[in-house]
Motif scaffolding. Structure first.
Motif, short mmCIF file in Angstrom:
data_model
loop_
_atom_site.label_atom_id
_atom_site.label_comp_id
_atom_site.label_asym_id
_atom_site.label_seq_id
_atom_site.Cartn_x
_atom_site.Cartn_y
_atom_site.Cartn_z
N UNK A 8 -0.69 10.98 19.24
CA UNK A 8 -0.77 12.34 19.78
C UNK A 8 -1.21 13.27 18.65
N UNK A 9 -1.65 14.44 19.01
CA UNK A 9 -2.08 15.42 18.02
C UNK A 9 -0.99 15.67 16.97
N UNK A 15 -0.59 10.41 10.10
CA UNK A 15 -1.74 9.51 10.00
C UNK A 15 -2.56 9.86 8.76
N UNK A 16 -2.74 11.15 8.52
CA UNK A 16 -3.51 11.61 7.35
C UNK A 16 -2.84 11.14 6.06
N UNK A 17 -1.53 11.32 5.97
CA UNK A 17 -0.79 10.88 4.78
C UNK A 17 -0.93 9.38 4.56
N UNK A 18 -0.76 8.61 5.62
CA UNK A 18 -0.85 7.15 5.51
C UNK A 18 -2.26 6.75 5.09
N UNK A 19 -3.27 7.34 5.72
CA UNK A 19 -4.65 6.99 5.37
C UNK A 19 -4.95 7.34 3.91
N UNK A 20 -4.54 8.51 3.48
CA UNK A 20 -4.83 8.91 2.10
C UNK A 20 -4.13 8.01 1.09
N UNK A 38 -7.54 18.28 9.39
CA UNK A 38 -8.63 18.65 10.29
C UNK A 38 -9.62 17.49 10.47
N UNK A 39 -9.93 16.81 9.37
CA UNK A 39 -10.83 15.65 9.44
C UNK A 39 -10.25 14.57 10.34
N UNK A 40 -8.98 14.26 10.16
CA UNK A 40 -8.34 13.21 10.98
C UNK A 40 -8.19 13.67 12.43
N UNK A 41 -8.00 14.97 12.65
CA UNK A 41 -7.91 15.49 14.02
C UNK A 41 -9.24 15.27 14.74
N UNK A 42 -10.34 15.57 14.06
CA UNK A 42 -11.67 15.36 14.65
C UNK A 42 -11.93 13.87 14.88
N UNK A 43 -11.53 13.03 13.93
CA UNK A 43 -11.65 11.57 14.06
C UNK A 43 -10.88 11.11 15.30
#
Length: 167
Positions: A8-9, A15-20, A38-43
């Motif tokens: 979910x949003x 998700x951003x923290x885990x990816x980074x 914002x990048x991950x939200x668009x993704x």
């Protein structure tokens, strides 16, 4: 009890923290710069609009990993071939979280007519290569020194798994 569900949003900061940490901080991805929320939200919006899943594994109210897939290449002939990603928070790797997410992702893919799932793995990442082999993936190709990160050249290994018998 761990729960796998669609992202979910409100999951995007985790998700951003885990990816980074896992994608930028290791060779799990060849991304060199951290991404923004914002990048991950668009993704996330782009994938879900294309009926591609973004699944999260939640444990005790916290997102500990995520998995997704998208079309392998943008040409119509690749419509049934997907490239997946699975990222697990540090401290939770080797806990079975990745396997749970990957199984859910494979089930989702089968239900949507995906024929082949592709993993693109750093050639020196023996844990990820073994993870894929245990899940029925086979090494289908190795591209020597096509990536560069942390001051060294990196090989890419394509791991594939055919999900159905239709030809």
């Amino acid at each position: 009890m761990p729960l796998i569900r669609p992202a979910q949003s409100s999951d995007i900061p985790a998700i951003t923290d885990i990816y980074n940490e896992a994608g930028v901080g290791t060779t799990a991805s060849y991304a060199l710069e951290p991404v923004t929320v914002d990048n991950r939200q668009e993704w996330w919006r782009r994938l879900t609009a294309a009926d591609c899943p973004v699944l999260v594994l939640e444990d005790d109210g916290h997102v500990v990993g995520f998995a997704s897939y998208a079309q392998f290449r943008p040409l119509a002939g690749y419509a049934h071939t997907m490239e997946h990603s699975v990222y697990i928070r540090s401290g939770r790797r080797s806990s079975g979280a990745g396997r749970m997410l990957m199984q859910a992702l494979l089930d989702y893919a089968r239900g949507r007519g995906v024929h082949v799932m592709v993993g693109v793995v750093d050639g020196a990442n023996e844990d990820s290569l073994a993870f894929h082999r245990k899940l029925g993936f086979e090494e289908s190709g190795r591209l020597p020194e096509v990536g560069r990160k942390f001051g060294r050249w990196l090989d890419v290994v394509f791991m594939t798994r055919i999900l159905d018998d239709s030809h």
